[in-house]
Design a protein around this motif. Structure first.
Motif, PDB file in Angstrom:
ATOM      1  N   THR A 276      85.031  15.934  28.283  1.00 35.32           N
ATOM      2  CA  THR A 276      84.172  15.658  29.430  1.00 35.32           C
ATOM      3  C   THR A 276      84.795  16.313  30.660  1.00 35.32           C
ATOM      4  O   THR A 276      85.993  16.636  30.674  1.00 35.32           O
ATOM      5  CB  THR A 276      84.030  14.149  29.691  1.00 35.32           C
TER       6      THR A 276
ATOM      7  N   ALA B 225      85.466  14.814  33.322  1.00 32.54           N
ATOM      8  CA  ALA B 225      86.507  13.872  33.752  1.00 32.54           C
ATOM      9  C   ALA B 225      87.808  14.116  32.996  1.00 32.54           C
ATOM     10  O   ALA B 225      88.894  14.072  33.594  1.00 32.54           O
ATOM     11  CB  ALA B 225      86.035  12.431  33.552  1.00 32.54           C
ATOM     12  N   ASP B 226      87.719  14.390  31.689  1.00 26.80           N
ATOM     13  CA  ASP B 226      88.919  14.680  30.895  1.00 26.80           C
ATOM     14  C   ASP B 226      89.609  15.951  31.378  1.00 26.80           C
ATOM     15  O   ASP B 226      90.836  16.004  31.469  1.00 26.80           O
ATOM     16  CB  ASP B 226      88.560  14.862  29.412  1.00 26.80           C
TER      17      ASP B 226
ATOM     18  N   THR C 103      85.965  19.952  22.671  1.00 27.09           N
ATOM     19  CA  THR C 103      84.934  19.484  23.590  1.00 27.09           C
ATOM     20  C   THR C 103      85.477  18.305  24.378  1.00 27.09           C
ATOM     21  O   THR C 103      85.944  17.323  23.795  1.00 27.09           O
ATOM     22  CB  THR C 103      83.666  19.071  22.814  1.00 27.09           C
TER      23      THR C 103
ATOM     24  N   THR D 228      78.187  15.963  36.338  1.00 24.05           N
ATOM     25  CA  THR D 228      78.660  14.579  36.315  1.00 24.05           C
ATOM     26  C   THR D 228      79.957  14.527  35.520  1.00 24.05           C
ATOM     27  O   THR D 228      80.249  15.414  34.709  1.00 24.05           O
ATOM     28  CB  THR D 228      77.620  13.639  35.676  1.00 24.05           C
ATOM     29  N   THR D 229      80.722  13.481  35.724  1.00 23.29           N
ATOM     30  CA  THR D 229      82.025  13.356  35.062  1.00 23.29           C
ATOM     31  C   THR D 229      81.902  13.227  33.547  1.00 23.29           C
ATOM     32  O   THR D 229      82.835  13.557  32.832  1.00 23.29           O
ATOM     33  CB  THR D 229      82.816  12.168  35.627  1.00 23.29           C
ATOM     34  N   ASP D 230      80.739  12.763  33.056  1.00 22.41           N
ATOM     35  CA  ASP D 230      80.579  12.613  31.609  1.00 22.41           C
ATOM     36  C   ASP D 230      79.932  13.836  30.950  1.00 22.41           C
ATOM     37  O   ASP D 230      79.698  13.847  29.744  1.00 22.41           O
ATOM     38  CB  ASP D 230      79.805  11.348  31.270  1.00 22.41           C
ATOM     39  N   THR D 231      79.681  14.891  31.717  1.00 23.31           N
ATOM     40  CA  THR D 231      79.142  16.124  31.143  1.00 23.31           C
ATOM     41  C   THR D 231      80.182  16.727  30.209  1.00 23.31           C
ATOM     42  O   THR D 231      81.369  16.813  30.541  1.00 23.31           O
ATOM     43  CB  THR D 231      78.786  17.141  32.257  1.00 23.31           C
ATOM     44  N   ARG D 232      79.732  17.149  29.028  1.00 26.60           N
ATOM     45  CA  ARG D 232      80.645  17.721  28.041  1.00 26.60           C
ATOM     46  C   ARG D 232      80.855  19.220  28.283  1.00 26.60           C
ATOM     47  O   ARG D 232      79.915  19.934  28.620  1.00 26.60           O
ATOM     48  CB  ARG D 232      80.121  17.478  26.627  1.00 26.60           C
TER      49      ARG D 232
END
Length: 171
Positions: free
Chosen positions: A100, A102-103, A98, A123-127
């Motif tokens: 983000t 962004a990752d 899992t 969003t960039t923090d969505t997993r």
């Protein structure tokens, strides 16, 4: 993508077999991580799936072309279309578990993630739960884009599943 590309038509008829072919070629040819390996659907009299390899240099292209021909693979220079489905790409091996959004973008060659049916990007923090199977596609504008879909728990999963249930499996 790079101008140093070639296509292999091994008579493969499905995406899973094409994925295995690409992974096998990468191992046998000891391809560097900078290589892009894509699948392309070919329609017409003999529908099949061909694979392309985009290599970082002309000398590597020539070496790979010679080695593929020596193994009996029919090879042509170039790619059949600009919108292939990427199987091998920089950072692909790091997209497990899992992460983000962004990752995903920071660790790989993927330019962006889209959500099917959503009016806005995540969003960039969505997993994103990768399931170990991340197959982005090249767009007409040259971006490598991963299509995802919402899943239980407020996370995303790649649209393409590693082992999809065949249509009408319960009939």
């Amino acid at each position: 993508m790079t101008p140093h590309a070639l296509t292999v038509d091994a008579g493969v008829r499905d995406l899973r077999a094409a994925d295995h072919l690409l992974h096998g070629l990468a191992a046998v040819l000891d391809l560097p991580d900078a290589v892009f390996g894509c699948t392309h659907l070919v329609r017409g009299e003999r529908p099949c799936v061909v694979v392309s390899l985009a290599l970082p240099s002309g000398p590597l292209l020539s070496t790979v072309e010679e080695r593929l021909a020596a193994h009996g693979h029919p090879v042509t220079r170039g790619i059949p279309d600009a919108v292939g489905r990427a199987v091998l790409y920089p950072g692909a091996a790091s997209l497990t578990g899992t992460l983000t959004v962004a990752d995903v973008v920071a660790r790989s060659a993927i330019d962006r993630v889209t959500v099917l049916g959503a009016p806005h990007p995540p969003t960039t923090d969505t997993r994103l739960v990768t399931n170990g199977h991340v197959r982005p596609r090249w767009t007409d504008d040259g971006d490598l884009v991963l299509s995802a879909m919402p899943a239980a728990g407020g996370v995303l999963v790649p649209f393409e599943m590693p082992d999809p249930t065949p249509c009408c499996a319960d009939h």
